[in-house]
Design a protein around this motif. Sequence first.
Motif, PDB file in Angstrom:
ATOM      1  N   ARG A 112     -37.050  -3.688 -40.328  1.00 41.28           N
ATOM      2  CA  ARG A 112     -36.450  -3.937 -39.017  1.00 41.28           C
ATOM      3  C   ARG A 112     -35.644  -2.727 -38.565  1.00 41.28           C
ATOM      4  N   TYR A 113     -35.467  -2.615 -37.268  1.00 39.41           N
ATOM      5  CA  TYR A 113     -34.649  -1.564 -36.672  1.00 39.41           C
ATOM      6  C   TYR A 113     -34.207  -2.056 -35.296  1.00 39.41           C
ATOM      7  N   ASN A 114     -33.360  -1.282 -34.612  1.00 41.39           N
ATOM      8  CA  ASN A 114     -32.802  -1.713 -33.330  1.00 41.39           C
ATOM      9  C   ASN A 114     -33.269  -0.831 -32.182  1.00 41.39           C
ATOM     10  N   ILE A 115     -33.282  -1.417 -30.982  1.00 51.43           N
ATOM     11  CA  ILE A 115     -33.464  -0.667 -29.739  1.00 51.43           C
ATOM     12  C   ILE A 115     -32.143  -0.689 -28.990  1.00 51.43           C
ATOM     13  N   TYR A 158     -40.914   2.219 -32.871  1.00 53.63           N
ATOM     14  CA  TYR A 158     -41.406   2.445 -31.512  1.00 53.63           C
ATOM     15  C   TYR A 158     -40.452   1.780 -30.522  1.00 53.63           C
ATOM     16  N   ILE A 159     -40.679   2.067 -29.239  1.00 51.63           N
ATOM     17  CA  ILE A 159     -39.932   1.401 -28.168  1.00 51.63           C
ATOM     18  C   ILE A 159     -40.859   0.367 -27.546  1.00 51.63           C
ATOM     19  N   ASP A 160     -40.509  -0.903 -27.624  1.00 50.83           N
ATOM     20  CA  ASP A 160     -41.423  -1.930 -27.145  1.00 50.83           C
ATOM     21  C   ASP A 160     -41.573  -1.849 -25.629  1.00 50.83           C
ATOM     22  N   ARG A 161     -42.663  -2.413 -25.131  1.00 52.30           N
ATOM     23  CA  ARG A 161     -43.065  -2.236 -23.723  1.00 52.30           C
ATOM     24  C   ARG A 161     -42.028  -2.713 -22.715  1.00 52.30           C
ATOM     25  N   TYR A 197     -33.479   4.015 -26.553  1.00 54.84           N
ATOM     26  CA  TYR A 197     -34.022   4.619 -27.768  1.00 54.84           C
ATOM     27  C   TYR A 197     -34.089   3.583 -28.886  1.00 54.84           C
ATOM     28  N   SER A 198     -35.024   3.803 -29.802  1.00 58.05           N
ATOM     29  CA  SER A 198     -35.117   2.999 -31.018  1.00 58.05           C
ATOM     30  C   SER A 198     -34.506   3.795 -32.156  1.00 58.05           C
ATOM     31  N   GLN A 199     -33.829   3.116 -33.072  1.00 60.91           N
ATOM     32  CA  GLN A 199     -33.193   3.836 -34.173  1.00 60.91           C
ATOM     33  C   GLN A 199     -33.288   3.049 -35.473  1.00 60.91           C
ATOM     34  N   SER A 225     -30.498   8.775 -39.676  1.00 63.17           N
ATOM     35  CA  SER A 225     -31.037   7.990 -38.560  1.00 63.17           C
ATOM     36  C   SER A 225     -32.284   8.668 -38.009  1.00 63.17           C
ATOM     37  N   ILE A 226     -33.331   7.880 -37.854  1.00 62.48           N
ATOM     38  CA  ILE A 226     -34.555   8.335 -37.186  1.00 62.48           C
ATOM     39  C   ILE A 226     -34.590   7.658 -35.831  1.00 62.48           C
ATOM     40  N   ARG A 227     -34.624   8.457 -34.798  1.00 60.77           N
ATOM     41  CA  ARG A 227     -34.497   7.930 -33.444  1.00 60.77           C
ATOM     42  C   ARG A 227     -35.719   8.317 -32.604  1.00 60.77           C
TER      43      ARG A 227
END
Length: 436
Positions: free
Chosen positions: A287-290, A309-312, A320-322, A387-389
């Motif tokens: 899991r990760y956050n937007i 990814y950044i969802d549609r 951004y997603s991180q 962090s991967i963004r």
Amino acid sequence: MDTYDDIAFSLTGGNDSRISLAMLKEHKDKIRMFTYAAVDNSKEIQNRTQASYDIDRVILEKMKDNLDLNHEFYFFKNNKYQLSEEVSRAVSKNVFRSHGKFLVPYYMQSFPKEKSLHIRANLLEIGRSYLISPTTANSIESINDSYVLYVLGKYKGNTDDIDDLKEYTNKMNEEYYSFDSFDYQLLDLAFWGSRMGRWHAEIVNETDVAFQSYIPYNMRALIDISLSFSYDVRKSIKFFRDLINRNYPVLNFFGYNRFDNLYEQMQEAGNTMRNPYSRFKDNIFNRYNIYDNENKVLKEIINYNNTIYIDRNSLRKGNYSQLDLIFSKENGHAHLTLNSPYSSKNRGTLSYSIYVNDELYLEEDMNIWRYTNDITIFNLKSNDKISIRVNISKNLKGISWESASKVILKSYEEYQTKQKISKKITATSPASKIFV
């Protein structure tokens, strides 16, 4: 079947038409199938639109080589058929904008008999959670957000009238969707009623001059069944793949909107026929956050294939997603391998970056380098945050841009060492910019 002189069926390399083919298996000898593409040679492809059609062509070539299909290709790059002025006016009068008008003369030429029928499969999108993510709320606000994002994408992010648009959208949706939804997801109903009632109706109107259209899936009972499954089942298209497996299982072997077949995909992923699920045994993260442009969490994304990814529904400028990884060794280095498969000429649209304890270490334009990037971060200590963004620089829309924003974390390893390195980070990609 016997009522019509000719029955047409359009086949693509995707999911929906293949389901219909599986259901029509016993009658396939009575049906004339076709696929349209730009050219018959991949080397002649000139743009992304032609490339997308070429995927259909290659997949259908493989299916034709192995299955007994009554099938032909329509190659439209060197268009040899034209509509008469009268017919062209009639077609244009039926629709607000063209959805494939250039194909109509091919249809008329190939199916000239008066009693011709075209079997279509587009409505199956309704059952595939097309607009929904794991965190989509069942609310009118979700419909509003989806529509506003769509409009912003159409008008390239022009926000001059955004407040008026939001007010109007909310007013209309409050009027039409303020009812007991009986456990239906409101965004499903909006997709069913608005997109399919508007966009799909235009597609059918545009081809009326060539033949009548029939959609086997256009039955409330069937649509209702496809909406009754859990989100995971619907998003994975399991219900539809199971139907194919029951009726015409070999169709599941050929790639869906991709050149490689099931066996080739398994080989690429390092799987074997003995253990096809081996690639899921070592998830690096789940899991990760937007976040929005004010660093507030918009939603949590559940993910099982090590992809960020950044969802549609979140493809807005500044979002951004991180993914955060916590270094667990006492001292040492971390090595990670990233891959962003997307590349195009749209430079600056999407990028990924590496932060250590919120300090920018590296950034890369995702449109430049589509191969793996081996990154090593040095001189880390216990509990350092890596962090991967994934960043977006302008408003976009649609599932294709969601797919383009994907960054795969192919590996992550930590090494215990007290050795100090003069550099803080290194990368193998020529597109990576180092900031420390």
